[in-house]
Write a protein that holds these residues in place. Sequence first.
Motif, short mmCIF file in Angstrom:
data_model
loop_
_atom_site.label_atom_id
_atom_site.label_comp_id
_atom_site.label_asym_id
_atom_site.label_seq_id
_atom_site.Cartn_x
_atom_site.Cartn_y
_atom_site.Cartn_z
N ALA A 97 0.84 -1.21 0.00
CA ALA A 97 0.00 0.00 0.00
C ALA A 97 0.87 1.26 0.00
O ALA A 97 0.53 2.26 -0.64
N SER A 113 0.93 4.40 -2.46
CA SER A 113 0.83 5.75 -1.91
C SER A 113 1.91 6.66 -2.50
O SER A 113 1.66 7.83 -2.80
N GLU A 169 -4.11 1.44 -3.49
CA GLU A 169 -3.71 1.57 -2.10
C GLU A 169 -4.86 1.18 -1.17
O GLU A 169 -4.67 0.44 -0.18
#
Length: 481
Positions: free
Chosen positions: A166, A170, A299
Amino acid sequence: MQRLSLTAIAAAMLLAGCVSMAPDYQQPAMPVAAAWPDNPGQGRSTDPAGQSQPLAADIHWQDFVVDPALRELLAMTLENNRDLRVAALNIERSRAMYRIRSADALPSVGVAGSASSQRLPADLAPNGQAGISRQYSAGVGLSAYELDLFGRVRSLKDEALQRYLATQESRKTVQISLVAEVAHAYLLLGADHERLALARNTLENREKSYALIRRSHELGVASQLDLRQAQTLVESARVDVARYTSQAAQDGNALTLLVGAPVPDRLLPHKQNDDGVTLADVQPGLPSEVLRNRPDVLEAERLLLAANANIGAARAAFFPSLTLTASAGTSTAALSNLFDGGTGFWSFLPQLNLPIFDGGRNRANLRVSEIDRDIAVAQYEKAIQSAFRDVADALAQRSTLDEQLQAQTALVGAASDYEALSQARFRRGVDSYLGVLDAQRSQYAAQHDLITLRLQKNSNHVSLYKALGGGWRSSGANPAS
């Protein structure tokens, strides 16, 4: 018998982590329409030569941005911007956390040595005589290694992996947003320099008109009202010059903050370069392809997968856990005899823990993990809906900007003619200076609005590129899971 026990332990260690109690992941359905509003060019459009035009995801920012100064600014930004640096550090932190969870699946083996000295008084000594006893030991062992029979450790490892992935997404989101923000700031600075140039040129022309009116007033031709009306135009233009001077300086400060380093004067724009800053034609593609692959949506899905894995860890807490502690080495009362024959020792301490009553703690933890998963589902769906709106808004604006610009350009031409005719009628004494005042204000407002519309068109290219996740395929691939 001993051989059988060791074989069973080895088999248990090999099988540990092969089971996971996490629920099977089901990707939520897309909570948006299957096509963009008004069906504005779905999929890959084809140009007159029959060549398939690339989607925004396939266009690297260096190909999207065609202005060389802005390219150089973006390169500086990606090197110096602190938000991007924090995003990169978050990746490293998440990678370290994943390694910690991965290490939990393996036994920790260490070497230890110890020495102890103790004096016992006579009434406590076994032989009734006071004395000093010493003990030296050295050995190797593993401590509290959990056999992951029900997948608790594996689920926590999977959760850490998804959170690590994730952070990768990001960082892509931060980079795409940063490229768009720098481009917007660059365009805004160019537009405000145009507004400043317009205000200065208007001030110069109005000061000339004011000087003529003042001379006519001194000769008794123009009235005091005409003089004050001309003065209001001059002061109004002077206010705008001061305003846009300040605004351009603030725009430069904002650009410097985004870049993260001082910006050379040669890279600062002094006007808008219409259709020469970024690519004008960016294809939207299909919502199903765009929205599921936008980095911020990916994400959110990674965080959903992490929450799903955490349910497996909460479920495993209801079942027995088996931990192993073992050591082997040598121990003696004399340091010189520490490695002599007959001083060896070993210990093996398996520990089984079966939860019977915990006051509802495990059940509450499971409920918390399930609610976290439901929250992650809602956040994932909200990310898709927000992405859909971003693209839809950019497409809606793009569909009317050309028409607005065409009409505004015609308005500027009409306002210029209106101002010229008003000046001529005033000089001939047909109309009062009030008509000239109104015409000059209309002309200035029309020119100002044309600059704003051109800025909106240029910015729309950037907004659409960002909304479509521009360049995400070229932002680096995820590590294999």
